[in-house]
Every structure is written in structure tokens, then in C-alpha cells.
Motif scaffolding. Structure first.
Motif: not given
Length: 147
Positions: A32-38, A40-49, A91-95
Motif C-alpha cells: 500500500l505504501l509503495s502504491s501511495v508513493l508511486a 504521488f510521484a506523478n505530478r498530475r496526481a499531486v496537482e489533483t489532490v 487516493l481510493a480509486p487508485k489503490l
């Protein structure tokens, strides 16, 4: 007479030995932690959140400041729970890890619905981030609530 070309070697189709019958070992990268970190490595994901948090924060801050006359900085500790909840919900849909799942809307554009689409969400999120930053700077300079 023309000599016939040599036959190409045929790959063996024998079944793999008992070593291939072992169940796959869990991949440490699949946690789970590696999925979350991956994510947040995506700029689009960071901007969306960040945009989602800023949009909700902007609306909440306006109503709280109107009701209590507290500055943005005084309201911040009470908002941390909402920030955590929005981040987890984003993050729920991504995980889900379901390959059949629809687009997650965080690292890829979700399906548009009427005027609600990913481009509009990003634009509104950017406007909210700029608005909250400007609001915080105004309150920091004046030392009083902006509204």
C-alpha cells in the motif's frame, strides 16, 4: 541440383519442470505504501489532490471566517482532518488495484459528465490554490482577517 536450406532449430515445447509450479512470491513493491508513493510521484496526481483540498478549503475558510472572524491561520488546525479525508478519498480509486476499474481521475482523466471534467477540475483547483495563497499573504501582511 540446388541444395535445400538447412532446417532452423525448433524451440522446445516441453513443459517446464516443477520449479515453475511454485506460487508467486509477493512483490514488496506491491504494498500500500509503495502504491501511495508511486501515485504521488506523478505530478498530475499531486496537482489533483492539492487542487481538491484547496477548493474545499477555500469554501470552508470563507464560511468560517464569515461566521467566526478567525483568520486563515487560526482556522488551519481545525482543517487538518478534512485535508486527510480528502487525500484518502482521492487516493481510493487508485489503490483499488482492479484492472477492470474505470479511470481513476487522479493520474488519468476520468470520464467527463456534462460540464464536470478533469480539465475543469484542474483549472478550478489551480484558481483555488492561487486564491488561498493570496488570501494567506493578505492576512499575513495586514494581521487581520481578510473578510
Amino acid at each position: 541440383p540446388v541444395p535445400e536450406p538447412a532446417a532452423e532449430p525448433v524451440a522446445s515445447t516441453a513443459s517446464p519442470g516443477p520449479a515453475a509450479a511454485k506460487p508467486p512470491t509477493p512483490d514488496p513493491e506491491d504494498s500500500l505504501l509503495s502504491s501511495v508513493l508511486a501515485t504521488f510521484a506523478n505530478r498530475r496526481a499531486v496537482e489533483t489532490v492539492n487542487g481538491r483540498v484547496a477548493m474545499l478549503g477555500f469554501v470552508n475558510a470563507i464560511s468560517a471566517e464569515q461566521a467566526t472572524h478567525a483568520t486563515l491561520f487560526e482556522q488551519f488546525p481545525a482543517a487538518l482532518g478534512s485535508v486527510a479525508l480528502i487525500t484518502l478519498a482521492s487516493l481510493a480509486p487508485k489503490l483499488r488495484k482492479n484492472p477492470q476499474a474505470p479511470l481513476d481521475g487522479i493520474t488519468e482523466d476520468a470520464e467527463a459528465f456534462f460540464v464536470f471534467n478533469s480539465d475543469a477540475e484542474r483549472l478550478n483547483g489551480r484558481a483555488a490554490m492561487v486564491g488561498i495563497t493570496a488570501w494567506a499573504l493578505i492576512e499575513a501582511v495586514t494581521g487581520t482577517a481578510a473578510l
